[in-house]
Design a protein around this motif. Structure first.
Motif, PDB file in Angstrom:
ATOM      1  N   LYS A  33       0.839  -1.201   0.000  1.00 28.14           N
ATOM      2  CA  LYS A  33       0.000   0.000   0.000  1.00 28.14           C
ATOM      3  C   LYS A  33       0.876   1.253   0.000  1.00 28.14           C
ATOM      4  CE  LYS A  33      -3.642   2.287   2.627  1.00 28.14           C
ATOM      5  NZ  LYS A  33      -4.545   2.194   3.786  1.00 28.14           N
ATOM      6  N   LEU A  34       1.965   1.222   0.744  1.00 28.16           N
ATOM      7  CA  LEU A  34       2.878   2.359   0.776  1.00 28.16           C
ATOM      8  C   LEU A  34       3.376   2.695  -0.628  1.00 28.16           C
ATOM      9  CD1 LEU A  34       4.557   4.472   2.296  1.00 28.16           C
ATOM     10  CD2 LEU A  34       6.295   2.695   2.649  1.00 28.16           C
ATOM     11  N   HIS A  35       3.721   1.680  -1.392  1.00 27.78           N
ATOM     12  CA  HIS A  35       4.199   1.908  -2.755  1.00 27.78           C
ATOM     13  C   HIS A  35       3.116   2.549  -3.619  1.00 27.78           C
ATOM     14  CE1 HIS A  35       7.097  -1.470  -1.701  1.00 27.78           C
ATOM     15  NE2 HIS A  35       7.856  -0.412  -1.906  1.00 27.78           N
ATOM     16  N   ARG A  36       1.887   2.085  -3.491  1.00 22.60           N
ATOM     17  CA  ARG A  36       0.803   2.638  -4.309  1.00 22.60           C
ATOM     18  C   ARG A  36       0.549   4.103  -3.977  1.00 22.60           C
ATOM     19  NH1 ARG A  36      -1.060  -2.486  -3.033  1.00 22.60           N
ATOM     20  NH2 ARG A  36      -2.415  -1.709  -1.377  1.00 22.60           N
ATOM     21  N   VAL A  37       0.530   4.438  -2.683  1.00 23.23           N
ATOM     22  CA  VAL A  37       0.289   5.836  -2.294  1.00 23.23           C
ATOM     23  C   VAL A  37       1.479   6.703  -2.686  1.00 23.23           C
ATOM     24  CG1 VAL A  37      -0.270   7.385  -0.376  1.00 23.23           C
ATOM     25  CG2 VAL A  37      -1.213   5.093  -0.403  1.00 23.23           C
ATOM     26  N   TRP A  38       2.682   6.166  -2.551  1.00 24.28           N
ATOM     27  CA  TRP A  38       3.881   6.908  -2.958  1.00 24.28           C
ATOM     28  C   TRP A  38       3.872   7.159  -4.467  1.00 24.28           C
ATOM     29  CZ3 TRP A  38       9.526   4.763  -2.981  1.00 24.28           C
ATOM     30  CH2 TRP A  38      10.420   5.818  -3.119  1.00 24.28           C
ATOM     31  N   ALA A  39       3.389   6.187  -5.243  1.00 25.66           N
ATOM     32  CA  ALA A  39       3.267   6.379  -6.693  1.00 25.66           C
ATOM     33  C   ALA A  39       2.295   7.520  -6.990  1.00 25.66           C
ATOM     34  CB  ALA A  39       2.821   5.091  -7.372  1.00 25.66           C
ATOM     35  N   LEU A  40       1.178   7.565  -6.264  1.00 29.01           N
ATOM     36  CA  LEU A  40       0.214   8.656  -6.450  1.00 29.01           C
ATOM     37  C   LEU A  40       0.837  10.007  -6.111  1.00 29.01           C
ATOM     38  CD1 LEU A  40      -3.023   7.017  -5.013  1.00 29.01           C
ATOM     39  CD2 LEU A  40      -2.540   7.577  -7.412  1.00 29.01           C
ATOM     40  N   PHE A  41       1.633  10.041  -5.056  1.00 26.79           N
ATOM     41  CA  PHE A  41       2.333  11.278  -4.693  1.00 26.79           C
ATOM     42  C   PHE A  41       3.226  11.735  -5.853  1.00 26.79           C
ATOM     43  CE2 PHE A  41       6.226  13.262  -3.087  1.00 26.79           C
ATOM     44  CZ  PHE A  41       5.703  14.390  -2.485  1.00 26.79           C
ATOM     45  N   ASN A  42       3.962  10.811  -6.445  1.00 26.90           N
ATOM     46  CA  ASN A  42       4.835  11.169  -7.565  1.00 26.90           C
ATOM     47  C   ASN A  42       4.045  11.625  -8.787  1.00 26.90           C
ATOM     48  OD1 ASN A  42       7.856  10.718  -7.127  1.00 26.90           O
ATOM     49  ND2 ASN A  42       6.920   8.999  -6.080  1.00 26.90           N
ATOM     50  N   VAL A  43       2.876  11.029  -9.010  1.00 24.10           N
ATOM     51  CA  VAL A  43       2.021  11.475 -10.110  1.00 24.10           C
ATOM     52  C   VAL A  43       1.572  12.918  -9.860  1.00 24.10           C
ATOM     53  CG1 VAL A  43      -0.230  11.151 -11.225  1.00 24.10           C
ATOM     54  CG2 VAL A  43       1.250   9.173 -10.798  1.00 24.10           C
ATOM     55  N   ALA A  44       1.175  13.224  -8.626  1.00 24.75           N
ATOM     56  CA  ALA A  44       0.737  14.591  -8.301  1.00 24.75           C
ATOM     57  C   ALA A  44       1.874  15.596  -8.517  1.00 24.75           C
ATOM     58  CB  ALA A  44       0.230  14.663  -6.863  1.00 24.75           C
ATOM     59  N   VAL A  45       3.075  15.249  -8.064  1.00 28.42           N
ATOM     60  CA  VAL A  45       4.215  16.154  -8.262  1.00 28.42           C
ATOM     61  C   VAL A  45       4.516  16.289  -9.750  1.00 28.42           C
ATOM     62  CG1 VAL A  45       6.663  16.547  -7.774  1.00 28.42           C
ATOM     63  CG2 VAL A  45       5.165  15.682  -5.975  1.00 28.42           C
ATOM     64  N   GLY A  46       4.380  15.191 -10.499  1.00 32.00           N
ATOM     65  CA  GLY A  46       4.599  15.241 -11.944  1.00 32.00           C
ATOM     66  C   GLY A  46       3.590  16.134 -12.655  1.00 32.00           C
ATOM     67  N   ILE A  47       2.333  16.092 -12.212  1.00 36.41           N
ATOM     68  CA  ILE A  47       1.309  16.977 -12.794  1.00 36.41           C
ATOM     69  C   ILE A  47       1.643  18.434 -12.486  1.00 36.41           C
ATOM     70  CG2 ILE A  47      -1.126  17.662 -12.683  1.00 36.41           C
ATOM     71  CD1 ILE A  47      -1.756  14.654 -12.236  1.00 36.41           C
ATOM     72  N   TRP A  48       2.094  18.702 -11.269  1.00 38.42           N
ATOM     73  CA  TRP A  48       2.552  20.055 -10.927  1.00 38.42           C
ATOM     74  C   TRP A  48       3.693  20.452 -11.861  1.00 38.42           C
ATOM     75  CZ3 TRP A  48       3.101  24.804  -9.767  1.00 38.42           C
ATOM     76  CH2 TRP A  48       4.314  25.341  -9.371  1.00 38.42           C
ATOM     77  N   GLY A  49       4.610  19.539 -12.114  1.00 34.50           N
ATOM     78  CA  GLY A  49       5.735  19.826 -13.009  1.00 34.50           C
ATOM     79  C   GLY A  49       5.266  20.126 -14.422  1.00 34.50           C
TER      80      GLY A  49
END
Length: 162
Positions: A33-49
């Motif tokens: 679960k940690l990996h899945r939520v961490w992946a979502l965090f990276n997607v959000a930062v990528g969208i900001w980028g």
């Protein structure tokens, strides 16, 4: 038409590339679960980028508002996913607060498409259109965003201090 990338757009491009690579690695090798939520965090930062790239290349105030709204799709959820990652990583039972974080994120995501959240931009530093918000909603969003990020850091500090 020539595309020029200012430093803001270049930093956004670096975020997109880095977060895309990290998300790919997490999705390939992650199992928890940690990996899945961490992946979502990276997607959000990528969208900001991605939004930062678009904002950096914007040439009109109207496109500035649109591109800042795109960037804020990621910005809104950065704090939500960060807080969720910390709670999962540190095994802190904060279910109600996590639900609140997601609900307020969805609320502000809906507002992001209106003038109640981002209404105009101003050309600044002779290089980019910077967002200007009027009204009550953006300051409330920022306060909640900042609270989630600070709370996450405090929980992480307490976890490692033990």
């Amino acid at each position: 038409m020539t595309l020029t990338l200012n430093p803001f757009a270049i930093s956004g491009l670096l975020l997109v590339l880095t977060c895309s690579f990290l998300t790919l690695l997490i999705l390939i090798y992650g199992r928890t679960k940690l990996h899945r939520v961490w992946a979502l965090f990276n997607v959000a930062v990528g969208i900001w980028g991605l939004g930062a790239v678009l904002v950096g290349m914007t040439t009109t105030e109207q496109w500035g508002v649109i591109n800042w709204r795109i960037a804020h799709i990621g910005v809104i959820f950065i704090a939500v996913f960060f807080f969720h990652v910390i709670c999962v990583f540190c095994e802190i039972p904060r279910r109600k607060f996590i639900i609140f974080a997601y609900l307020q994120g969805i609320f502000f995501l809906v507002l992001d498409s209106t003038n109640l959240f981002i209404s105009r931009t101003k050309f600044m530093f002779n290089s980019l259109y910077y967002t200007q918000s009027s009204g009550l909603f953006y300051p409330i969003f920022f306060l909640i965003w900042l609270s989630l990020v600070l709370w996450g850091h405090i929980e992480l500090y307490k976890f490692f201090r033990m």
